[in-house]
Write a protein that holds these residues in place. Structure first.
Motif: not given
Length: 597
Positions: A432-452
């Motif tokens: 799959v094209d790498a640009g079609a996949v979005t990686q995120e970090v999810v913390l305990a409080d639900g905060t979502r951090l974008p991944v470069p």
């Protein structure tokens, strides 16, 4: 005015330990690694293509399942100690439900009076997006056949992209004590912590390639410390080997070692064997970088200490590998033992009787037969029936087979037969094209951090233009030839790559490699492995490792879960090759001054 606190100094070395090579590995390994000596990061690899299917089956029985429950038992042993010593824990035990495992770990930690910062990484699960991705032009064509997924008429039950290590690095930068991932590339468990500790950039290709190399070596646990090792008889204490540690430096080089006093060994031989495990071309594709394994150099620095240096990296690929699985149907098998005289004729008699009893092969989607020799005067005939309908390969089949018991070949008896069929799955590897996949970090409080995302396919730097070393000029020894098993001269390690199998062979000195690379051609490999006679075979040389790697395409059919081979993961393929008798120069069998293990 408050003086700002200066940042903590970066470590000179990051000690990353492994405590799991697969789901089901030694439970005590986590405790052994945490209590056996100083480490900075504890990693565990729990996932394989087959594991994703097994986790799907577990979740079908229990919606709260879908992750590696053994990880929780390991954390019960070591989490308190890890928090006290500042040891980070990074695993892919999340499987199909990293959020669920993170939540469960927090609950269990709370019951023990602990409060770890647990983060998880999301983005690998493409199953809910498959239709939309296909509408956007992603074909998910099978890597072996080229057939688009839509044309296959199958419905995947899992679809997971292999993520890289930058989500792990982002979680650690956010203060996570434990990072739980789903389907990340195995080596990402090392590249992520290394990138975090040394503050690497997204395009630090050589450093990242070094970390990928280290990750590939330690990802399978004790295989790097003498497990499944061709020359195991040379290991003084091979039982219960210690698990491996990668001491990574800021430049990406590392030393592979293990805790003092543990069994097994770490030599250039054990590290070479693991570097050759389940690879194809020397340009090893990883979501974060293409690591050139043909640039890697190994040096035995001391007992149980092997330095890995020189790794070169190329920009990350523009695509990510995707592991899809779908339900293939049901199967059943029976094994007939043949003894005495006329074994080929008895095998034909058995097959004719079976076909008559079950109404012919055409009643089933597929029938697979394998005749394998055993001790002198014996053989085993295994017949496997595969079909979408479990009734066809269930009790009715068993009853039909039983009815031939007194009407077949002389000496007939069944070593295995069952009235119960088993369901099997089929692995579908795709991109799959790498640009079609979005990686995120999810913390305990639900905060979502974008991944470069790494700059896939970016420009090369001057250092990356260096070519891999060519084979040396050591001549092949002349003189008389002697007939010996190939394994007296070379080591081997083999494994599965979807429906393909790889087998890497290495020599222990320059003269042996000169002979190996000139003698072991693709055609000669086919002669030594009759199963490969009609299959496509790719051949690659890795001069720095004194190794030749082969990929036998299609040997495992539709992958491990669907393979009808007795050895569905091709684990024994290398040893089978080493057991073949071949003619070698007698001079090569003379003892070497310093064998490379």
């Amino acid at each position: 005015m408050t003086t700002p606190t200066p940042p903590a100094p970066r470590p000179d070395t990051l000690r990353i330990a492994n405590c799991s090579g697969f789901y089901g590995d030694r439970l005590a390994a986590a405790r052994e690694m945490v209590e056996g000596g100083p480490i900075d990061v504890l990693t565990g690899d729990y996932l394989a293509e087959l594991t994703m299917l097994l986790l799907w089956k577990a979740r079908r029985r229990d919606p709260g399942a879908g992750y590696a429950v053994s990880f929780l038992a390991q954390m019960n042993d070591v989490l308190a100690t890890c928090l006290r010593r500042g040891i980070k824990v990074v695993v892919n035990a999340g499987g199909l439900d990293p959020a669920g495992l993170a939540r469960r770990l927090r609950e269990l930690a709370g019951l023990a009076g602990l409060d770890p910062v647990v983060a998880h990484v999301e983005g690998d699960d493409l199953l809910p997006r498959l239709a939309a991705l296909q509408a956007d032009g992603e074909t998910f064509a099978h890597l072996g056949t080229g057939q688009p997924l839509a044309a296959a008429g199958v419905e995947p039950v899992t679809a997971n992209a292999y993520l890289g290590g930058w989500g792990i690095a982002r979680a650690l930068r956010a203060g996570a004590d434990v990072v739980i991932c789903g389907r990340v590339a195995d080596a990402a468990l090392v590249t992520g912590p290394a990138a975090w500790a040394f503050d690497w950039a997204l395009d630090d290709w050589d450093r990242l390639a070094g970390a990928v190399t280290a990750g590939h070596v330690i990802e399978c646990g004790a295989q790097a410390t003498g497990g499944n090792y061709a020359f195991f008889t040379e290991i003084p204490d091979p039982v219960h080997p210690g698990f491996p540690i990668a001491e990574i430096s800021a430049d990406g080089s590392c030393v592979i070692t293990k805790h003092p006093g543990t069994a097994g060994v770490v030599t250039t031989g054990t590290v070479t064997a693991q570097l050759l495990y389940e690879i194809a071309q020397p340009a090893y594709l990883n979501p974060d970088v293409i690591a050139r394994f043909d640039t890697v150099r190994l040096t035995q620095e001391g007992p149980d200490r092997v330095r890995i240096s020189g790794a070169r990296g190329e920009p990350a690929p523009r695509t990510l590998k995707v592991c899809l699985n779908y339900r293939g149907g049901h199967r059943n098998s029976a094994t007939f033992v043949l003894t005495g005289l006329d074994i080929p004729a008895k095998a034909e008699f058995a097959l004719a009787s079976v076909r008559d009893a079950v109404g012919g092969d055409e009643r089933f989607r597929r029938v697979d037969t394998r005749l394998e020799p055993g001790a002198p005067g014996t053989a085993r005939l295994t017949v496997t029936w595969l079909d979408p309908d479990p009734e066809k390969v269930g009790r009715a089949l068993f009853t039909a087979l039983a009815g031939t018991g007194l009407a077949g070949y002389p000496g007939l008896y069944l070593e295995h037969a069952s009235p119960k069929p088993t369901e099997y799955g089929v692995h579908w590897p795709a991109l799959v094209d790498a640009g079609a996949v979005t990686q995120e970090v999810v913390l305990a409080d639900g905060t979502r951090l974008p991944v470069p995302r790494p700059p896939a396919g970016g420009p090369y730097r001057a250092s990356h233009l260096r070519r891999a070393p060519r084979a040396g000029t050591t001549p092949v020894p002349a003189g008389p030839l002697v007939r010996v098993p190939l394994g007296r001269l070379v080591g081997a390690r083999s494994g599965d790559k979807g429906g393909d199998a790889n087998v890497g062979l290495w020599a222990r000195d320059d003269a042996g490699y000169a002979w190996l690379r000139s003698w072991l051609t693709t055609e000669r490999l086919r002669q030594l492995l009759p199963e490969a006679v009609d299959l496509e075979v790719s051949r690659y040389e890795l001069a720095n490792l004194r190794a030749v790697n082969f990929v036998v395409h299609g040997l495992l059919g539709d992958g491990v879960a669907a393979s009808t081979r007795p050895d569905p993961q091709a684990k024994a393929l290398g040893e089978e090759l080493r057991g073949r008798e071949v003619e070698v120069p007698a001079a090569l069998l003379e003892p070497v001054a310093a064998p490379r293990g």
